[in-house]
Design a protein around this motif. Structure first.
Motif, PDB file in Angstrom:
ATOM      1  N   ILE A  38       0.858  -1.179   0.000  1.00 44.44           N
ATOM      2  CA  ILE A  38       0.000   0.000   0.000  1.00 44.44           C
ATOM      3  C   ILE A  38       0.893   1.228   0.000  1.00 44.44           C
ATOM      4  CG2 ILE A  38      -1.425   1.441   1.506  1.00 44.44           C
ATOM      5  CD1 ILE A  38      -3.102  -0.872   2.159  1.00 44.44           C
ATOM      6  N   LYS A  39       0.687   2.124  -0.949  1.00 45.83           N
ATOM      7  CA  LYS A  39       1.424   3.390  -0.987  1.00 45.83           C
ATOM      8  C   LYS A  39       0.659   4.463  -0.231  1.00 45.83           C
ATOM      9  CE  LYS A  39       4.857   3.108  -4.185  1.00 45.83           C
ATOM     10  NZ  LYS A  39       6.176   3.354  -3.673  1.00 45.83           N
ATOM     11  N   ASN A  40      -0.660   4.539  -0.463  1.00 44.14           N
ATOM     12  CA  ASN A  40      -1.498   5.577   0.117  1.00 44.14           C
ATOM     13  C   ASN A  40      -2.720   4.931   0.746  1.00 44.14           C
ATOM     14  OD1 ASN A  40       0.155   7.484  -1.379  1.00 44.14           O
ATOM     15  ND2 ASN A  40      -1.074   6.948  -3.150  1.00 44.14           N
ATOM     16  N   ALA A  41      -3.070   5.363   1.955  1.00 43.68           N
ATOM     17  CA  ALA A  41      -4.243   4.789   2.628  1.00 43.68           C
ATOM     18  C   ALA A  41      -4.746   5.740   3.696  1.00 43.68           C
ATOM     19  CB  ALA A  41      -3.893   3.440   3.254  1.00 43.68           C
ATOM     20  N   VAL A  42      -5.953   5.455   4.146  1.00 43.17           N
ATOM     21  CA  VAL A  42      -6.534   6.190   5.254  1.00 43.17           C
ATOM     22  C   VAL A  42      -6.964   5.183   6.313  1.00 43.17           C
ATOM     23  CG1 VAL A  42      -8.837   6.275   4.213  1.00 43.17           C
ATOM     24  CG2 VAL A  42      -8.217   7.939   5.929  1.00 43.17           C
ATOM     25  N   VAL A  43      -6.690   5.502   7.579  1.00 44.05           N
ATOM     26  CA  VAL A  43      -7.161   4.679   8.691  1.00 44.05           C
ATOM     27  C   VAL A  43      -8.581   5.151   8.975  1.00 44.05           C
ATOM     28  CG1 VAL A  43      -6.830   4.056  11.105  1.00 44.05           C
ATOM     29  CG2 VAL A  43      -4.841   4.369   9.604  1.00 44.05           C
ATOM     30  N   VAL A  44      -9.538   4.263   8.758  1.00 38.35           N
ATOM     31  CA  VAL A  44     -10.953   4.610   8.869  1.00 38.35           C
ATOM     32  C   VAL A  44     -11.424   4.534  10.314  1.00 38.35           C
ATOM     33  CG1 VAL A  44     -13.282   3.994   8.120  1.00 38.35           C
ATOM     34  CG2 VAL A  44     -11.365   3.810   6.521  1.00 38.35           C
ATOM     35  N   SER A  45     -11.044   3.483  11.021  1.00 37.57           N
ATOM     36  CA  SER A  45     -11.456   3.347  12.422  1.00 37.57           C
ATOM     37  C   SER A  45     -10.549   2.362  13.135  1.00 37.57           C
ATOM     38  CB  SER A  45     -12.910   2.871  12.521  1.00 37.57           C
ATOM     39  OG  SER A  45     -13.018   1.511  12.172  1.00 37.57           O
ATOM     40  N   ALA A  46     -10.604   2.416  14.454  1.00 38.14           N
ATOM     41  CA  ALA A  46      -9.889   1.460  15.292  1.00 38.14           C
ATOM     42  C   ALA A  46     -10.541   1.446  16.665  1.00 38.14           C
ATOM     43  CB  ALA A  46      -8.416   1.818  15.414  1.00 38.14           C
TER      44      ALA A  46
END
Length: 155
Positions: A38-46
């Motif tokens: 993965i180069k680009n991502a967003v952490v949506v929840s945890a």
């Protein structure tokens, strides 16, 4: 547009990640992103629980650039409830995975703490949802004016 930059992107793959007790959240997210490329991502929840949390707050009245004397580093032993983790993953100029994360945790008293996450160890469990972003020309560099690492978008 003056004062802001943007780039259209699309969603890629979506992942549910479970991190085991005693593991570093930041280290495991970097290992994960590297492994699945993965180069680009967003952490949506945890959600979950953590201990040995180290995070930063910016001192009241601080001026730019943000420097160590203008920050307050918090170290909280815990365990704490993990109420939220958000942020993004983008490559650095030398193509290394870099996570920019903010954490929200609660003490048993109900007091809530949060800020820019440096690291946290999973206590009982940590369940994270990550969405890949399909975009090119986005990298993270240290901003001279802001003093912190931030994304730069190629026009």
């Amino acid at each position: 547009m003056e004062g802001m930059w943007y780039k259209e992107c699309s969603q890629g793959r979506r992942f549910i990640i479970k991190i085991s007790p005693k593991e570093s959240i930041v280290k495991k997210l970097i290992e994960f992103a590297t492994e699945v490329k993965i180069k680009n991502a967003v952490v949506v929840s945890a959600v979950g629980s953590v201990k040995d949390v180290v995070f930063r707050g910016i001192k009241t009245g601080a001026k730019l650039p943000i420097t160590e004397p203008r920050m307050h580093i918090h170290r909280v032993e815990g365990p704490l409830e993990l109420l939220g983790l958000e942020g993004n993953i983008f490559p650095t100029e030398d193509d290394k995975v870099d996570c920019h994360l903010h954490i929200l945790v609660a003490k048993s008293s109900g007091e809530v703490l949060g800020g820019h996450l440096f690291d946290a160890e999973v206590f009982a469990t940590c369940e994270v949802v990550v969405t890949e972003i399909l975009a090119s020309g986005v990298e993270r560099y240290r901003s001279k004016s802001g003093g912190v690492k931030t994304i730069f978008i190629e026009e």
